[in-house]
Design a protein around this motif. Structure first.
Motif, PDB file in Angstrom:
ATOM      1  N   ASP A 185       0.816  -1.205   0.000  1.00  0.00           N
ATOM      2  CA  ASP A 185       0.000   0.000   0.000  1.00  0.00           C
ATOM      3  C   ASP A 185       0.854   1.262   0.000  1.00  0.00           C
ATOM      4  O   ASP A 185       2.084   1.212   0.026  1.00  0.00           O
ATOM      5  N   GLY A 186       0.173   2.404  -0.026  1.00  0.00           N
ATOM      6  CA  GLY A 186       0.835   3.691  -0.189  1.00  0.00           C
ATOM      7  C   GLY A 186       0.263   4.384  -1.412  1.00  0.00           C
ATOM      8  O   GLY A 186      -0.700   3.922  -2.018  1.00  0.00           O
ATOM      9  N   ASP A 187       0.857   5.505  -1.809  1.00  0.00           N
ATOM     10  CA  ASP A 187       0.334   6.271  -2.944  1.00  0.00           C
ATOM     11  C   ASP A 187       1.474   6.807  -3.802  1.00  0.00           C
ATOM     12  O   ASP A 187       2.512   7.244  -3.281  1.00  0.00           O
ATOM     13  N   THR A 188       1.257   6.773  -5.115  1.00  0.00           N
ATOM     14  CA  THR A 188       2.160   7.374  -6.092  1.00  0.00           C
ATOM     15  C   THR A 188       1.300   8.248  -6.984  1.00  0.00           C
ATOM     16  O   THR A 188       0.510   7.749  -7.786  1.00  0.00           O
ATOM     17  N   VAL A 189       1.417   9.567  -6.835  1.00  0.00           N
ATOM     18  CA  VAL A 189       0.496  10.483  -7.519  1.00  0.00           C
ATOM     19  C   VAL A 189       1.258  11.599  -8.216  1.00  0.00           C
ATOM     20  O   VAL A 189       2.409  11.909  -7.878  1.00  0.00           O
ATOM     21  N   MET A 190       0.596  12.191  -9.206  1.00  0.00           N
ATOM     22  CA  MET A 190       1.123  13.385  -9.859  1.00  0.00           C
ATOM     23  C   MET A 190       0.067  14.471  -9.828  1.00  0.00           C
ATOM     24  O   MET A 190      -1.115  14.212 -10.085  1.00  0.00           O
ATOM     25  N   LEU A 191       0.480  15.701  -9.503  1.00  0.00           N
ATOM     26  CA  LEU A 191      -0.418  16.841  -9.496  1.00  0.00           C
ATOM     27  C   LEU A 191       0.028  17.856 -10.532  1.00  0.00           C
ATOM     28  O   LEU A 191       1.235  18.104 -10.704  1.00  0.00           O
ATOM     29  N   THR A 192      -0.943  18.421 -11.240  1.00  0.00           N
ATOM     30  CA  THR A 192      -0.704  19.519 -12.171  1.00  0.00           C
ATOM     31  C   THR A 192      -1.822  20.534 -11.963  1.00  0.00           C
ATOM     32  O   THR A 192      -2.699  20.363 -11.115  1.00  0.00           O
ATOM     33  N   ARG A 197      -3.621  12.808 -10.369  1.00  0.00           N
ATOM     34  CA  ARG A 197      -3.785  11.482 -10.963  1.00  0.00           C
ATOM     35  C   ARG A 197      -2.890  10.490 -10.233  1.00  0.00           C
ATOM     36  O   ARG A 197      -1.746  10.803  -9.910  1.00  0.00           O
ATOM     37  N   TRP A 198      -3.411   9.314  -9.983  1.00  0.00           N
ATOM     38  CA  TRP A 198      -2.621   8.242  -9.386  1.00  0.00           C
ATOM     39  C   TRP A 198      -1.802   7.585 -10.483  1.00  0.00           C
ATOM     40  O   TRP A 198      -2.353   6.991 -11.411  1.00  0.00           O
ATOM     41  N   LEU A 199      -0.475   7.697 -10.409  1.00  0.00           N
ATOM     42  CA  LEU A 199       0.387   7.048 -11.402  1.00  0.00           C
ATOM     43  C   LEU A 199       0.337   5.534 -11.245  1.00  0.00           C
ATOM     44  O   LEU A 199       0.349   4.796 -12.225  1.00  0.00           O
ATOM     45  N   ILE A 200       0.360   5.062  -9.995  1.00  0.00           N
ATOM     46  CA  ILE A 200       0.047   3.663  -9.708  1.00  0.00           C
ATOM     47  C   ILE A 200      -1.412   3.648  -9.260  1.00  0.00           C
ATOM     48  O   ILE A 200      -1.737   4.196  -8.204  1.00  0.00           O
ATOM     49  N   PRO A 201      -2.312   3.065 -10.045  1.00  0.00           N
ATOM     50  CA  PRO A 201      -3.735   3.107  -9.683  1.00  0.00           C
ATOM     51  C   PRO A 201      -3.982   2.512  -8.301  1.00  0.00           C
ATOM     52  O   PRO A 201      -3.305   1.563  -7.884  1.00  0.00           O
ATOM     53  N   LYS A 202      -4.950   3.090  -7.610  1.00  0.00           N
ATOM     54  CA  LYS A 202      -5.345   2.518  -6.329  1.00  0.00           C
ATOM     55  C   LYS A 202      -5.957   1.144  -6.587  1.00  0.00           C
ATOM     56  O   LYS A 202      -6.881   1.010  -7.379  1.00  0.00           O
ATOM     57  N   SER A 203      -5.420   0.134  -5.925  1.00  0.00           N
ATOM     58  CA  SER A 203      -5.864  -1.241  -6.154  1.00  0.00           C
ATOM     59  C   SER A 203      -6.724  -1.710  -4.987  1.00  0.00           C
ATOM     60  O   SER A 203      -6.303  -1.627  -3.833  1.00  0.00           O
TER      61      SER A 203
END
Length: 316
Positions: A185-192, A197-203
């Motif tokens: 678990d955890g989060d990998t996201v990009m903001l603009t 947007r989640w670069l690694i989709p939430k599973s």
């Protein structure tokens, strides 16, 4: 010209700090040429994972070293999307292999030099429990001989690795693209300017199960998740933005998102941080983020460690 600048922030969980226990998260940033690798790991809070803080540190080091090494295999003639997508299984296998080697070396060193008698007894008792179903209980000396030496480590590596249990997230970032991987678990996201947007989709599986670097070797490689996305305009992956937009990438352990009432509050806070980076740059946020993380851990139900790496493309 924009430069990718990073800021790492972590705090020990409020409950752990009160009990005098260490933070079990680890962060790492490695730069090489035009590439930056960022990584975050969350050592398991399971009482049996007695070296989880070390395991997390080993995981982020292994990921950064291996991924940066693969950048040297990328030729100018290679299409980056094809290269990284074709190499992802080899990359994850190499990371797991390096992680296992370093955990085992640390385990052997602890037994040889550094474990207190109480810690030795804890490890010995734990490994005995692992083996009760298949063999007679071994003496401490037999356990050291059978499970703490490299020549016999193959049979017990997974058992030793459980002591170092951790999740792992890592991203390779350059001007043109970002390649990410994760297990656990955890989060990998990009903001603009256009949002998050989640670069690694939430599973859903990651939300309900604990996937880990210490999982059974027969299944661990299938549990990794990957993503590749272009960062410049006019190209693929659903994360393309105009080249003049500021982009911020965040890798964080689950303690960050779990400290909010819901995902909406988590997103709002990330957007606040993004707005501050746009106005002030990333360095001035070091102390405010530290204070924010400490407050969130104190107020949350879990009172967990909170860790994140923030990276932003900023004007030089």
């Amino acid at each position: 010209m924009k430069t990718f600048r990073t800021l790492s922030c972590k705090v020990t969980g409020y409950r752990k700090k009160a009990a005098g226990k260490p933070c079990e998260d680890a962060l790492k940033v490695v730069k090489g040429g035009k590439y930056t690798v960022i990584a975050a790991a969350d050592g398991h809070g399971d009482s049996r994972c007695i070296f989880a803080d070390v395991g997390a540190a080993i995981a982020v080091k292994s990921a950064c070293d291996i991924i940066m090494g693969y950048t040297r295999k990328l030729n100018k003639r290679d299409l980056p999307s094809e290269f990284w997508n074709s190499q992802r299984q080899e990359i994850s296998a190499d990371i797991v292999r390096r992680y296992a080697e370093l955990c085992l070396a640390d385990y052997e060193n602890k037994f040889a030099n550094k474990l207190s008698n109480a810690e030795k007894e804890m490890v010995e008792e734990y490994i005995i429990e692992f083996n009760k179903k298949s063999e007679a209980v071994l003496s401490p000396n037999e356990i050291r001989e059978k499970y703490a030496r490299r020549k016999t480590a193959k049979d017990s590596l997974e058992k030793v690795l459980y002591l170092y249990g951790t999740t792992l997230r890592a991203s390779l970032v350059c001007d043109e693209y970002v390649f990410s991987l994760a297990i656990g678990d955890g989060d990998t996201v990009m903001l603009t300017d256009r949002g998050i947007r989640w670069l690694i989709p939430k599973s859903p599986a990651y939300e309900t199960s604990t996937y880990s670097m210490c999982d059974d070797f027969s299944s661990i490689l299938s549990e990794f998740m990957f993503s590749y996305g272009e960062l410049k305009s006019g190209v693929r992956a659903g994360i393309s933005e105009n080249s003049h937009d500021m982009k911020m990438i965040v890798l964080c352990t689950d303690g960050f998102r779990n400290s909010f009432f819901d995902d909406g509050d988590f997103v709002l806070k990330l957007e606040d941080i993004y707005a501050s980076v746009c106005k002030k740059g990333i360095r001035p946020l070091s102390r405010p983020l530290k204070r924010l993380f400490a407050r969130l851990s104190r107020q949350s139900v879990y009172q967990d460690d909170i860790s994140a790496v923030f990276g932003a493309f900023l004007d030089c």
